[in-house]
Write a protein that holds these residues in place. Structure first.
Motif, PDB file in Angstrom:
ATOM      1  N   MET A   1      -5.610  -9.782   1.948  1.00  0.00           N
ATOM      2  CA  MET A   1      -6.749 -10.576   1.476  1.00  0.00           C
ATOM      3  C   MET A   1      -6.861 -10.436  -0.039  1.00  0.00           C
ATOM      4  O   MET A   1      -6.829  -9.352  -0.572  1.00  0.00           O
ATOM      5  CB  MET A   1      -8.049 -10.085   2.124  1.00  0.00           C
ATOM      6  CG  MET A   1      -9.260 -10.905   1.735  1.00  0.00           C
ATOM      7  SD  MET A   1     -10.793 -10.138   2.363  1.00  0.00           S
ATOM      8  CE  MET A   1     -10.500 -10.285   4.111  1.00  0.00           C
ATOM      9  N   ALA A   2      -6.954 -11.545  -0.769  1.00  0.00           N
ATOM     10  CA  ALA A   2      -7.077 -11.509  -2.214  1.00  0.00           C
ATOM     11  C   ALA A   2      -8.440 -10.989  -2.603  1.00  0.00           C
ATOM     12  O   ALA A   2      -9.396 -11.050  -1.844  1.00  0.00           O
ATOM     13  CB  ALA A   2      -6.852 -12.913  -2.780  1.00  0.00           C
ATOM     14  N   GLU A 306     -15.104  -3.411   2.802  1.00  0.00           N
ATOM     15  CA  GLU A 306     -14.183  -4.266   2.059  1.00  0.00           C
ATOM     16  C   GLU A 306     -13.424  -3.461   1.001  1.00  0.00           C
ATOM     17  O   GLU A 306     -12.217  -3.615   0.832  1.00  0.00           O
ATOM     18  CB  GLU A 306     -14.959  -5.411   1.390  1.00  0.00           C
ATOM     19  CG  GLU A 306     -15.559  -6.420   2.344  1.00  0.00           C
ATOM     20  CD  GLU A 306     -14.537  -7.423   2.840  1.00  0.00           C
ATOM     21  OE1 GLU A 306     -13.357  -7.334   2.433  1.00  0.00           O
ATOM     22  OE2 GLU A 306     -14.912  -8.303   3.636  1.00  0.00           O
ATOM     23  N   VAL A 307     -14.146  -2.605   0.284  1.00  0.00           N
ATOM     24  CA  VAL A 307     -13.496  -1.806  -0.757  1.00  0.00           C
ATOM     25  C   VAL A 307     -12.488  -0.849  -0.130  1.00  0.00           C
ATOM     26  O   VAL A 307     -11.368  -0.679  -0.639  1.00  0.00           O
ATOM     27  CB  VAL A 307     -14.545  -1.035  -1.578  1.00  0.00           C
ATOM     28  CG1 VAL A 307     -13.861  -0.103  -2.574  1.00  0.00           C
ATOM     29  CG2 VAL A 307     -15.468  -1.993  -2.315  1.00  0.00           C
ATOM     30  N   ARG A 308     -12.843  -0.221   0.989  1.00  0.00           N
ATOM     31  CA  ARG A 308     -11.917   0.695   1.652  1.00  0.00           C
ATOM     32  C   ARG A 308     -10.684  -0.033   2.179  1.00  0.00           C
ATOM     33  O   ARG A 308      -9.575   0.522   2.193  1.00  0.00           O
ATOM     34  CB  ARG A 308     -12.630   1.411   2.801  1.00  0.00           C
ATOM     35  CG  ARG A 308     -13.689   2.402   2.345  1.00  0.00           C
ATOM     36  CD  ARG A 308     -14.235   3.205   3.512  1.00  0.00           C
ATOM     37  NE  ARG A 308     -15.381   4.007   3.119  1.00  0.00           N
ATOM     38  CZ  ARG A 308     -15.322   5.148   2.454  1.00  0.00           C
ATOM     39  NH1 ARG A 308     -14.133   5.625   2.097  1.00  0.00           N
ATOM     40  NH2 ARG A 308     -16.412   5.822   2.135  1.00  0.00           N
ATOM     41  N   GLU A 309     -10.871  -1.266   2.603  1.00  0.00           N
ATOM     42  CA  GLU A 309      -9.729  -2.030   3.113  1.00  0.00           C
ATOM     43  C   GLU A 309      -8.715  -2.322   2.009  1.00  0.00           C
ATOM     44  O   GLU A 309      -7.504  -2.260   2.227  1.00  0.00           O
ATOM     45  CB  GLU A 309     -10.232  -3.350   3.717  1.00  0.00           C
ATOM     46  CG  GLU A 309      -9.112  -4.217   4.273  1.00  0.00           C
ATOM     47  CD  GLU A 309      -9.619  -5.548   4.817  1.00  0.00           C
ATOM     48  OE1 GLU A 309      -8.783  -6.437   5.079  1.00  0.00           O
ATOM     49  OE2 GLU A 309     -10.853  -5.701   4.969  1.00  0.00           O
ATOM     50  N   HIS A 310      -9.209  -2.666   0.811  1.00  0.00           N
ATOM     51  CA  HIS A 310      -8.311  -3.025  -0.278  1.00  0.00           C
ATOM     52  C   HIS A 310      -7.785  -1.826  -1.056  1.00  0.00           C
ATOM     53  O   HIS A 310      -6.714  -1.897  -1.667  1.00  0.00           O
ATOM     54  CB  HIS A 310      -9.025  -3.983  -1.241  1.00  0.00           C
ATOM     55  CG  HIS A 310      -9.164  -5.376  -0.703  1.00  0.00           C
ATOM     56  ND1 HIS A 310     -10.143  -5.723   0.205  1.00  0.00           N
ATOM     57  CD2 HIS A 310      -8.429  -6.500  -0.919  1.00  0.00           C
ATOM     58  CE1 HIS A 310     -10.009  -7.003   0.512  1.00  0.00           C
ATOM     59  NE2 HIS A 310      -8.985  -7.494  -0.161  1.00  0.00           N
ATOM     60  N   PHE A 311      -8.531  -0.717  -1.048  1.00  0.00           N
ATOM     61  CA  PHE A 311      -8.117   0.477  -1.799  1.00  0.00           C
ATOM     62  C   PHE A 311      -8.207   1.711  -0.888  1.00  0.00           C
ATOM     63  O   PHE A 311      -8.984   2.627  -1.146  1.00  0.00           O
ATOM     64  CB  PHE A 311      -9.008   0.668  -3.030  1.00  0.00           C
ATOM     65  CG  PHE A 311      -9.067  -0.525  -3.934  1.00  0.00           C
ATOM     66  CD1 PHE A 311      -8.069  -0.774  -4.861  1.00  0.00           C
ATOM     67  CD2 PHE A 311     -10.135  -1.404  -3.852  1.00  0.00           C
ATOM     68  CE1 PHE A 311      -8.129  -1.879  -5.682  1.00  0.00           C
ATOM     69  CE2 PHE A 311     -10.203  -2.515  -4.679  1.00  0.00           C
ATOM     70  CZ  PHE A 311      -9.189  -2.758  -5.589  1.00  0.00           C
TER      71      PHE A 311
END
Length: 361
Positions: A1-2, A306-311
């Motif tokens: 996801m961008a 969302e933050v945990r998913e991307h980082f």
């Protein structure tokens, strides 16, 4: 996801905030539970007299409240959980890094907890016995205030280091509350430093060079090596922040658990990439800390997810909640670590500090 998809996907969560948890936390010191009946002074005295005249012997015991607490209510569950977290922290011995770790605490958005994070994590590490230096390069000087260090216009400060080539060791002051914590304060003169730096030689490298020279001076004087250097940045990407990025090996990004905080994150990461490409190839985003977390709202939970998913590798497990004690501490020129060590805010920052220390060992 961008990153843009992540940001746009949070719009619906803001509208769903009304479906937050029904159980609201109580103010400090207030415990919800069944109503306690009122007993008058006369009734109490009569009861005491009756007990005194009776043959019944009452054995005085001091029960452990946490052993007998009923965790069926949300508040009781939270209290028991905090007690277990404190016990785990007590059993930990924070490791010293193999070399000095220099971390820049930065976020272009204001009000996300940069200064609060800087001073409290530094204080938590220093109270554990590690040698910590905080460099305040924000013209507002809030980190200097929180650490109880003078920073009025007549004080030698980091401005003199950057502009007048004053040795860093000459401006450093001892934090009065914490033995192993020292501070390079900021003064209002930093407000004009952005313009003055433009014409100076090696303008982006000046803070890095000052830190390196100070480390050599400590070694020559037989002083212990610094374990951590934290640089508190202003909420912008001017030359002061660029100096901080060039001087550091790591970036610590505090992110407020709200929609707007995520909007600027992608731009911040782009700016860090530019620094990596042109000025400091060794710079990495090593740590992301979620701050001002309100577990009663769906939005905060979704932002965190969302933050945990991307980082997944950068985000700390520790989350800093909204806390009155954290907000009150600077008005007493203290960190929450010394102002109220038993508060939930102090506990969260101690956990974050422990994670940072364990990641760098």
């Amino acid at each position: 996801m961008a990153m843009s998809d992540m940001v746009s996907g949070l719009a619906e969560a803001e509208a769903d905030e009304s479906s937050a948890f029904k159980h609201r936390s109580q103010p400090d010191g207030v415990v919800s539970g069944p109503e306690v009946g009122f007993v008058s002074r006369e009734t109490a005295r009569a009861g005491q007299a009756e007990l005194a005249n009776s043959d019944v012997k009452i054995e005085a015991t001091v029960p452990n409240v946490m052993d007998s607490i009923d965790e069926s209510t949300p508040l009781a569950h939270e209290l028991a959980s905090e007690n277990r977290r404190r016990e785990r922290l007590k059993a930990k011995q924070l490791p010293r890094p193999t070399q000095t770790r220099v971390l820049t605490v930065s976020n272009q958005k204001g009000g996300v907890g940069k200064t609060t994070t800087t001073v409290n994590i530094a204080a938590a590490l220093a109270t554990a016995g590690l040698n910590v230096l905080v460099i305040d390069i924000d013209p507002q000087g809030n980190a200097s205030t929180a650490l109880g260090v003078e920073h009025h216009a007549d004080v030698d400060s980091i401005y003199d280091v950057l502009i007048n080539d004053m040795p860093l060791g000459e401006v450093i002051a001892q934090c009065p509350d914490i033995e192993h914590l020292i501070v390079a304060p900021a003064t209002i003169h930093l407000a004009g430093a952005e313009i003055e730096l433009v014409s100076l030689v090696a303008r982006e490298q000046r803070l890095r060079r000052a830190i390196e020279v100070y480390a050599q001076e400590r070694e020559s004087a037989g002083l212990p090596r610094l374990d951590y250097v934290f640089i508190d940045c202003p909420p912008s990407l001017g030359l002061l922040t660029v100096n901080a990025f060039v001087a550091a090996q790591e970036v610590l990004i505090p992110i407020q658990c709200e929609y707007y905080a995520l909007e600027g994150l992608s731009q911040l990461l782009k700016n860090i990439e530019m620094i990596q490409k042109h000025l400091n190839a060794g710079l990495v985003v090593s740590t992301i800390l979620l701050t001002m977390y309100d577990g009663r709202t769906n939005l905060a939970a979704q932002v965190a997810a969302e933050v945990r998913e991307h980082f997944p590798n950068e985000v700390l497990s520790a989350v800093v909640p909204r806390s009155v004690r954290i907000s009150e501490a600077p008005s007493y020129q203290q960190t929450v670590i010394t102002y109220d060590p038993s508060s939930s805010g102090a506990l969260s920052y101690q956990e974050a500090a422990a994670e940072i220390a364990e990641r760098g060992k």
